[in-house]
Design an enzyme around this catalytic site. Sequence first.
Site, PDB file in Angstrom:
ATOM      1  N   THR A   1      -0.914  -9.835  -2.900  1.00  0.00           N
ATOM      2  CA  THR A   1       0.174  -9.123  -2.237  1.00  0.00           C
ATOM      3  C   THR A   1      -0.214  -8.698  -0.818  1.00  0.00           C
ATOM      4  OG1 THR A   1       1.361  -7.016  -2.303  1.00  0.00           O
ATOM      5  CG2 THR A   1      -0.721  -7.051  -3.441  1.00  0.00           C
ATOM      6  N   ASP A   2       0.802  -8.490   0.015  1.00  0.00           N
ATOM      7  CA  ASP A   2       0.529  -7.950   1.360  1.00  0.00           C
ATOM      8  C   ASP A   2       0.164  -6.470   1.292  1.00  0.00           C
ATOM      9  OD1 ASP A   2       3.030  -6.911   0.699  1.00  0.00           O
ATOM     10  OD2 ASP A   2       4.021  -7.523   2.559  1.00  0.00           O
ATOM     11  N   GLU A   3       0.364  -5.834   0.129  1.00  0.00           N
ATOM     12  CA  GLU A   3       0.095  -4.391   0.035  1.00  0.00           C
ATOM     13  C   GLU A   3      -1.391  -4.078   0.173  1.00  0.00           C
ATOM     14  OE1 GLU A   3       2.434  -2.355  -2.949  1.00  0.00           O
ATOM     15  OE2 GLU A   3       3.972  -3.899  -2.871  1.00  0.00           O
TER      16      GLU A   3
ATOM     17  N   TYR B   1      -2.178   0.293  -7.551  1.00  0.00           N
ATOM     18  CA  TYR B   1      -1.804  -1.125  -7.675  1.00  0.00           C
ATOM     19  C   TYR B   1      -2.467  -1.947  -6.579  1.00  0.00           C
ATOM     20  CZ  TYR B   1       0.947  -5.349  -6.777  1.00  0.00           C
ATOM     21  OH  TYR B   1       1.322  -6.641  -6.507  1.00  0.00           O
ATOM     22  N   SER B   2      -2.259  -1.543  -5.313  1.00  0.00           N
ATOM     23  CA  SER B   2      -2.776  -2.389  -4.231  1.00  0.00           C
ATOM     24  C   SER B   2      -4.298  -2.366  -4.209  1.00  0.00           C
ATOM     25  CB  SER B   2      -2.179  -2.001  -2.876  1.00  0.00           C
ATOM     26  OG  SER B   2      -2.355  -0.641  -2.602  1.00  0.00           O
TER      27      SER B   2
ATOM     28  N   ASN C   1       7.387  -8.680  -0.403  1.00  0.00           N
ATOM     29  CA  ASN C   1       8.234  -8.363  -1.572  1.00  0.00           C
ATOM     30  C   ASN C   1       9.162  -9.517  -1.923  1.00  0.00           C
ATOM     31  OD1 ASN C   1       7.425  -5.700  -0.408  1.00  0.00           O
ATOM     32  ND2 ASN C   1       8.638  -4.948  -2.117  1.00  0.00           N
TER      33      ASN C   1
ATOM     34  N   ARG D   1       8.048   8.665  -3.169  1.00  0.00           N
ATOM     35  CA  ARG D   1       6.883   8.152  -3.914  1.00  0.00           C
ATOM     36  C   ARG D   1       5.611   8.730  -3.285  1.00  0.00           C
ATOM     37  NH1 ARG D   1       6.449   1.724  -3.796  1.00  0.00           N
ATOM     38  NH2 ARG D   1       7.693   1.783  -5.699  1.00  0.00           N
TER      39      ARG D   1
HETATM   40  P1  NAD Z   1       5.708  -9.266 -13.290  1.00  0.00           P
HETATM   41  O1  NAD Z   1       5.297  -7.856 -13.550  1.00  0.00           O
HETATM   42  O2  NAD Z   1       7.150  -9.611 -13.263  1.00  0.00           O
HETATM   43  O3  NAD Z   1       5.030 -10.238 -14.360  1.00  0.00           O
HETATM   44  C1  NAD Z   1       3.691 -10.109 -14.732  1.00  0.00           C
HETATM   45  C2  NAD Z   1       3.456 -11.056 -15.911  1.00  0.00           C
HETATM   46  O4  NAD Z   1       2.064 -10.979 -16.273  1.00  0.00           O
HETATM   47  C3  NAD Z   1       4.247 -10.684 -17.165  1.00  0.00           C
HETATM   48  O5  NAD Z   1       4.794 -11.840 -17.757  1.00  0.00           O
HETATM   49  C4  NAD Z   1       3.216 -10.049 -18.089  1.00  0.00           C
HETATM   50  O6  NAD Z   1       3.508 -10.207 -19.467  1.00  0.00           O
HETATM   51  C5  NAD Z   1       1.957 -10.819 -17.686  1.00  0.00           C
HETATM   52  N1  NAD Z   1       0.725 -10.065 -17.957  1.00  0.00           N
HETATM   53  C6  NAD Z   1       0.465  -8.774 -17.626  1.00  0.00           C
HETATM   54  N2  NAD Z   1      -0.769  -8.440 -18.072  1.00  0.00           N
HETATM   55  C7  NAD Z   1      -1.296  -9.543 -18.660  1.00  0.00           C
HETATM   56  C8  NAD Z   1      -2.536  -9.841 -19.279  1.00  0.00           C
HETATM   57  N3  NAD Z   1      -3.496  -8.904 -19.391  1.00  0.00           N
HETATM   58  N4  NAD Z   1      -2.741 -11.073 -19.773  1.00  0.00           N
HETATM   59  C9  NAD Z   1      -1.772 -12.030 -19.676  1.00  0.00           C
HETATM   60  N5  NAD Z   1      -0.564 -11.811 -19.124  1.00  0.00           N
HETATM   61  C10 NAD Z   1      -0.335 -10.579 -18.595  1.00  0.00           C
HETATM   62  O7  NAD Z   1       4.999  -9.660 -11.916  1.00  0.00           O
HETATM   63  P2  NAD Z   1       5.564 -10.549 -10.720  1.00  0.00           P
HETATM   64  O8  NAD Z   1       6.454  -9.725  -9.892  1.00  0.00           O
HETATM   65  O9  NAD Z   1       6.041 -11.849 -11.265  1.00  0.00           O
HETATM   66  O10 NAD Z   1       4.223 -10.768  -9.876  1.00  0.00           O
HETATM   67  C11 NAD Z   1       3.387 -11.887 -10.138  1.00  0.00           C
HETATM   68  C12 NAD Z   1       2.161 -11.791  -9.246  1.00  0.00           C
HETATM   69  O11 NAD Z   1       2.578 -11.771  -7.882  1.00  0.00           O
HETATM   70  C13 NAD Z   1       1.332 -10.518  -9.461  1.00  0.00           C
HETATM   71  O12 NAD Z   1      -0.027 -10.871  -9.400  1.00  0.00           O
HETATM   72  C14 NAD Z   1       1.728  -9.622  -8.311  1.00  0.00           C
HETATM   73  O13 NAD Z   1       0.659  -8.765  -7.949  1.00  0.00           O
HETATM   74  C15 NAD Z   1       2.020 -10.645  -7.233  1.00  0.00           C
HETATM   75  N6  NAD Z   1       3.002 -10.200  -6.235  1.00  0.00           N
HETATM   76  C16 NAD Z   1       4.259  -9.836  -6.617  1.00  0.00           C
HETATM   77  C17 NAD Z   1       5.184  -9.454  -5.650  1.00  0.00           C
HETATM   78  C18 NAD Z   1       6.603  -9.088  -6.006  1.00  0.00           C
HETATM   79  O14 NAD Z   1       7.381  -8.743  -5.104  1.00  0.00           O
HETATM   80  N7  NAD Z   1       7.018  -9.149  -7.255  1.00  0.00           N
HETATM   81  C19 NAD Z   1       4.818  -9.413  -4.297  1.00  0.00           C
HETATM   82  C20 NAD Z   1       3.509  -9.775  -3.960  1.00  0.00           C
HETATM   83  C21 NAD Z   1       2.621 -10.182  -4.924  1.00  0.00           C
HETATM   84  P1  TYD Z   2       9.514  -1.842  -5.162  1.00  0.00           P
HETATM   85  O1  TYD Z   2      10.601  -2.805  -5.524  1.00  0.00           O
HETATM   86  O2  TYD Z   2       8.952  -0.963  -6.227  1.00  0.00           O
HETATM   87  O3  TYD Z   2       8.362  -2.702  -4.469  1.00  0.00           O
HETATM   88  P2  TYD Z   2       7.039  -2.190  -3.660  1.00  0.00           P
HETATM   89  O4  TYD Z   2       6.767  -0.790  -3.997  1.00  0.00           O
HETATM   90  O5  TYD Z   2       5.988  -3.108  -4.224  1.00  0.00           O
HETATM   91  O6  TYD Z   2       7.319  -2.430  -2.221  1.00  0.00           O
HETATM   92  O7  TYD Z   2      10.038  -0.901  -4.004  1.00  0.00           O
HETATM   93  C1  TYD Z   2      10.558  -1.432  -2.792  1.00  0.00           C
HETATM   94  C2  TYD Z   2      10.873  -0.263  -1.884  1.00  0.00           C
HETATM   95  O8  TYD Z   2      11.962   0.484  -2.454  1.00  0.00           O
HETATM   96  C3  TYD Z   2       9.728   0.734  -1.735  1.00  0.00           C
HETATM   97  O9  TYD Z   2       9.721   1.220  -0.408  1.00  0.00           O
HETATM   98  C4  TYD Z   2      10.087   1.847  -2.700  1.00  0.00           C
HETATM   99  C5  TYD Z   2      11.600   1.853  -2.688  1.00  0.00           C
HETATM  100  N1  TYD Z   2      12.258   2.259  -3.957  1.00  0.00           N
HETATM  101  C6  TYD Z   2      13.276   3.244  -3.930  1.00  0.00           C
HETATM  102  O10 TYD Z   2      13.618   3.785  -2.867  1.00  0.00           O
HETATM  103  N2  TYD Z   2      13.872   3.567  -5.117  1.00  0.00           N
HETATM  104  C7  TYD Z   2      13.510   3.010  -6.297  1.00  0.00           C
HETATM  105  O11 TYD Z   2      14.083   3.381  -7.374  1.00  0.00           O
HETATM  106  C8  TYD Z   2      12.485   2.000  -6.315  1.00  0.00           C
HETATM  107  C9  TYD Z   2      12.048   1.345  -7.599  1.00  0.00           C
HETATM  108  C10 TYD Z   2      11.894   1.657  -5.101  1.00  0.00           C
END
Ligand code: NAD
Ligand code: TYD
Length: 357
Positions: free
Chosen positions: A137-139, A162-163, A191, A295
Amino acid sequence: MENSKTILVTGGCGFIGANFIHMANRVRPDWRVVNLDKLTYAGNLKNLEGIQQGENYRFVKGDICDAALVARLFMEENIHTVVHFAAESHVDRSISGPADFIQTNIVGTFNLLEASRSCWFGQDKTIELPLFLHVSTDEVYGSLGETGYFSETTSYDPRSPYSASKASSDHLASAYFHTYDLPVIITNCSNNYGPYQFPEKLIPLIFHNSMIGRELPVYGDGKNVRDWLYVTDHCEALVAIIELGKPGKSYNIGGNNEKQNIEVVQLICDTLDEKIGPLEGGLPRRSLIRYVTDRLGHDRRYAIDASLIKENIGWQPSVSFETGIKQTIDWYLSHQEWIGSIIDGSYQEYYRKMYGT
Ligand code: NAD
Ligand code: TYD
């Protein structure tokens, strides 16, 4: 048919992993995908409807922290490429309970790196040109002020549990490249949004609450900025990196779509009012917006400089936020039973604890 590649996808039942498997199935039908997923609250088999177990796909329910299981899968499947998505991924949950983030994101990644090292560099067989693609992630770069962008050379400065856990896993992955020559690529994306996202993240949560007439919680002043990346753009970038990326490199992946949170929430409200009419009583959905306590440690702004991937791989995002959000809303409107089927009592309990309603 002889498969050209067998790919271990971890976390393939989550949001991005499922979109990646759907895309691989469409654009690289010769890849065999082995999906290892623990099916936590965030993982759901319903995200993979239409993907059949068979020659090109196998689902294994299990934990990336289970070293014996992971080693067995490497042996059985001749894994050529790892695309590592599995993680605990929600910042708010990491603030209220960081332990699972340390276990899955750090220990789980270490376990996969170890399995890759011993399988790919084992004495009895050699896999040609293997790849460990670590999706991050960029975080990890921390928080930006009003100007500037994260590039691949920006120093790490993670600020949430998390980050910090993702930064730790990035450092481990990078160390395995430098120490053992394990062919690792790290991607740091902004995101994501699109189909199959669990409604704890901003966009699907606001959609879901808008549909059921629940308040729309906006943290702080609503002016935090995120760079929104449509999930299929992200998955296309990952396919390109698997084929053209250089081991040892990190690539930033962004959407060139910076928006304040309040703009995103208002756009979802207005689009829904337009598409399906206002709330009962004729009130616009914007009337549900509530500014709530911020947050803890809320990062102010994320923005990605994605010029390296454009120059080296030829990828750039193609979906504008205005187009992507319309597609996303259309998808959620036509899949309302999907949200109903993935949220259960534990979601309602999470929601009550988090938002107090
Ligand atoms: P998500 O939370 O939707 O899905 C995570 C998946 O991992 C789920 O299917 C869960 O069951 C599985 N999982 C969790 N713990 C596990 C374990 N111990 N063993 C096996 N499986 C496990 O996540 P996402 O949004 O699809 O993100 C996927 C990846 O991309 C992550 O590594 C996240 O850090 C990264 N990422 C996500 C975003 C975003 O905006 N969603 C942005 C940047 C990076
Ligand atoms: P989120 O989707 O949780 O992604 P991330 O924290 O990884 O960026 O949140 C996106 C942005 O929205 C973040 O600035 C937090 C804000 N946010 C709210 O304002 N209300 C909410 O209920 C949630 C879940 C997030």
